[in-house]
Write an enzyme that holds these catalytic residues in place. Structure first.
Site, PDB file in Angstrom:
ATOM      1  N   ASN A 187       0.828  -1.198   0.000  1.00 15.73           N
ATOM      2  CA  ASN A 187       0.000   0.000   0.000  1.00 15.73           C
ATOM      3  C   ASN A 187       0.866   1.254   0.000  1.00 15.73           C
ATOM      4  O   ASN A 187       1.006   1.932  -1.009  1.00 15.73           O
ATOM      5  CB  ASN A 187      -0.952   0.003   1.200  1.00 15.73           C
ATOM      6  CG  ASN A 187      -2.042   1.060   1.070  1.00 15.73           C
ATOM      7  OD1 ASN A 187      -1.792   2.186   0.674  1.00 15.73           O
ATOM      8  ND2 ASN A 187      -3.272   0.697   1.411  1.00 15.73           N
ATOM      9  N   ASP A 188       1.483   1.552   1.122  1.00 19.72           N
ATOM     10  CA  ASP A 188       2.222   2.809   1.273  1.00 19.72           C
ATOM     11  C   ASP A 188       3.413   2.913   0.326  1.00 19.72           C
ATOM     12  O   ASP A 188       3.739   4.006  -0.140  1.00 19.72           O
ATOM     13  CB  ASP A 188       2.696   2.961   2.716  1.00 19.72           C
ATOM     14  CG  ASP A 188       1.535   2.930   3.699  1.00 19.72           C
ATOM     15  OD1 ASP A 188       0.521   3.595   3.420  1.00 19.72           O
ATOM     16  OD2 ASP A 188       1.633   2.229   4.714  1.00 19.72           O
ATOM     17  N   ILE A 189       4.063   1.783   0.021  1.00 23.73           N
ATOM     18  CA  ILE A 189       5.282   1.837  -0.803  1.00 23.73           C
ATOM     19  C   ILE A 189       4.976   2.028  -2.285  1.00 23.73           C
ATOM     20  O   ILE A 189       5.892   2.204  -3.088  1.00 23.73           O
ATOM     21  CB  ILE A 189       6.137   0.577  -0.610  1.00 23.73           C
ATOM     22  CG1 ILE A 189       5.392  -0.672  -1.071  1.00 23.73           C
ATOM     23  CG2 ILE A 189       6.577   0.455   0.835  1.00 23.73           C
ATOM     24  CD1 ILE A 189       6.252  -1.929  -1.066  1.00 23.73           C
TER      25      ILE A 189
END
Length: 481
Positions: A409-411
């Site tokens: 998600n964040d990466i």
């Protein structure tokens, strides 16, 4: 009983093995051999220390070593690869608590020796550590007290910080940034009071001052890690690893154990360097991360996300893969949770057999631990030469036909580049949205571990492949031709 010469030689040999172990861990192909270096080095260190001069009470030491070994063996066999990050955090807590207990014991022994000398008691029945204290000058005894203070403070911070890190990684504690009212001021006040207790102890205050110091440090460790957001947890684990090393080094000075000093310094310095490298890769400020500066919210209102998430089934994903010439797979924690690494390996094999150019893109902080994804892929026997770091592969996405994002998600969040008000603004990410097609394997429509919405899921060239990662990947394998 072994002579001091044998113990010193063993310490040098163990130190060399530890250095070789750390050096080998930087390369996936050499990692297994490097781990064995560490195992042999630790076996040498424990054996020669246990049977060195001045060591006794084997009637209690040997049973405790055997009990600890059996417990460690069973835990290691039962813990799944997906639980490795929280296991590492838990082991860090043991090192920190051990440092606190040893430092307390050292002070109690120091006080006992001083009382015995004042009373004119014989010193021939003193323990090895007590006998060592007798030979110290007043200046050396003062330095010993300084070592005790450092060991207690660093060890206590490491203990509670690692316990909270374990809770966050295991999902038992909320992964979001949480602090008590007062935030950083509470940490600062506790740090100042810790300094006051340290000064009081060095000026003759009793054992109670060390108890208060430990309590304050326990609070600092708890509150610091509670204030760090989920996206920074890989850095936190590495940082706590560094803390545990410095705590061990401090105890090494207290016990005059050269091997413990060297080992602790190696762990402390390597952990600190790794934390710095990871912060640099995330474009985060190292001090800010340590103080819980990230994860507490954005600077302003984050940009609104337009569009909708469009789902796709296995047939649609397989058709795109069959038509593609180049494929990049981006693994994340979702792959670890679903234990899908072997399914991913099988999909990779089928795609490569079909003549596709398949590679993996690894973000420095993917998963919950530095190198987490690399370990899982190595366990599944994915070829090392197709596992690429972010800097090696980011420029290739525009020329890639299909990207499969598995539980990340964040990466892969474009908000890091597009939204200056995002909590992850400025963080380098894998630019998967530049590929022709992106398929995201995800359980549902929720946000990632850090709780940040991802605009990637709403882009026109992205399709959501909902479901358990292992089941989803398994459903693709038979459809690849």
């Amino acid at each position: 009983m072994l002579g001091q010469g044998f113990v010193s030689a063993a310490a040098i040999a163990a130190s060399i093995l530890f250095i070789l172990s750390l050096g080998g861990l930087s390369n996936q192909e050499k990692a297994k051999r490097a781990v064995w270096y560490g195992i042999v080095g630790m076996a040498i260190a424990v054996l020669f220390t246990a049977f060195g001069p001045g060591i006794g009470s084997y009637w209690i030491m040997i049973p405790m070593v055997l009990i600890g070994s059996v417990i460690g063996w069973n835990i290691a066999k039962r813990v799944a690869m997906t639980e490795m990050p929280q296991l590492v955090a838990a082991l860090h807590s043991f090192v920190g608590l051990a440092a606190v207990f040893v430092a307390w014991s050292a002070d109690l022994e120091r006080t006992r020796v001083a009382s015995a000398l004042l009373a004119g008691e014989a010193t021939d029945r003193f323990s090895a550590f007590a006998a060592l204290l007798v030979t110290k000058t007043p200046a050396e005894l003062t330095f010993l007290q300084v070592e005790i203070v450092f060991a207690i403070f660093i060890g206590a911070v490491t203990f509670t910080g690692s316990v909270i890190a374990y809770g966050k990684l295991a999902g038992k504690v909320d992964g979001k940034s949480r602090q008590l009212p007062g935030g950083h001021m509470l940490n600062a006040a506790a740090a100042v009071l810790s300094l006051v207790m340290a000064i009081a102890y060095l000026n003759g205050a009793g054992f109670w001052s060390l108890l208060v110091l430990a309590a304050l440090a326990f609070f600092i460790g708890y509150h610091l890690i509670m204030g760090i957001g989920g996206a920074d947890m890989p850095v936190v684990v590495s940082m706590l690893n560094s803390y545990s090393g410095w705590a061990a080094a401090a105890i090494g000075f207290t016990l005059s154990n050269d091997l413990l000093i060297v080992t602790g310094a190696l762990v402390g310095s390597s952990g600190a360097i790794l934390s710095y490298i990871m912060c640099k890769a995330m474009n985060r400020n190292f001090v800010s991360v340590i103080l819980g500066g990230f994860g507490g919210g954005a600077k302003g209102e984050s940009a609104e996300i337009e569009g909708e998430q469009v789902a796709i089934d296995a047939g649609g994903v397989a058709a795109a893969l069959n038509d593609a010439e180049s494929v990049i797979i981006v693994p994340g924690y979702g792959m670890a949770v679903a234990q899908a690494q072997n399914s991913v390996r099988e999909l990779t094999r089928k795609l490569r057999d079909a003549g596709k150019n398949v590679r993996f893109a690894i973000h420095p902080v993917a998963g919950r631990l530095p190198g987490h994804m690399n370990v899982l892929l190595a366990e599944a026997k994915v070829p090392y030469d197709i596992v690429m770091e972010m800097d090696e592969i980011n420029d290739d996405f525009p020329n890639t036909d299909v990207v499969i994002v598995i539980g990340s998600n964040d990466i892969v969040n474009p908000a890091a580049q597009e939204d200056p008000n995002s909590p992850i603004a400025g963080m380098p990410v894998l630019e998967v949205w530049n590929a022709k097609q992106v398929f995201v394997s995800k359980r549902g429509q929720g946000t990632g571990y850090s709780g940040i919405e991802n605009p990637l899921f709403f882009k026109e060239n992205t399709r959501m492949f909902y479901g358990d990662a292992k089941s989803s990947i398994d459903s693709l394998v038979p459809l690849i031709d």
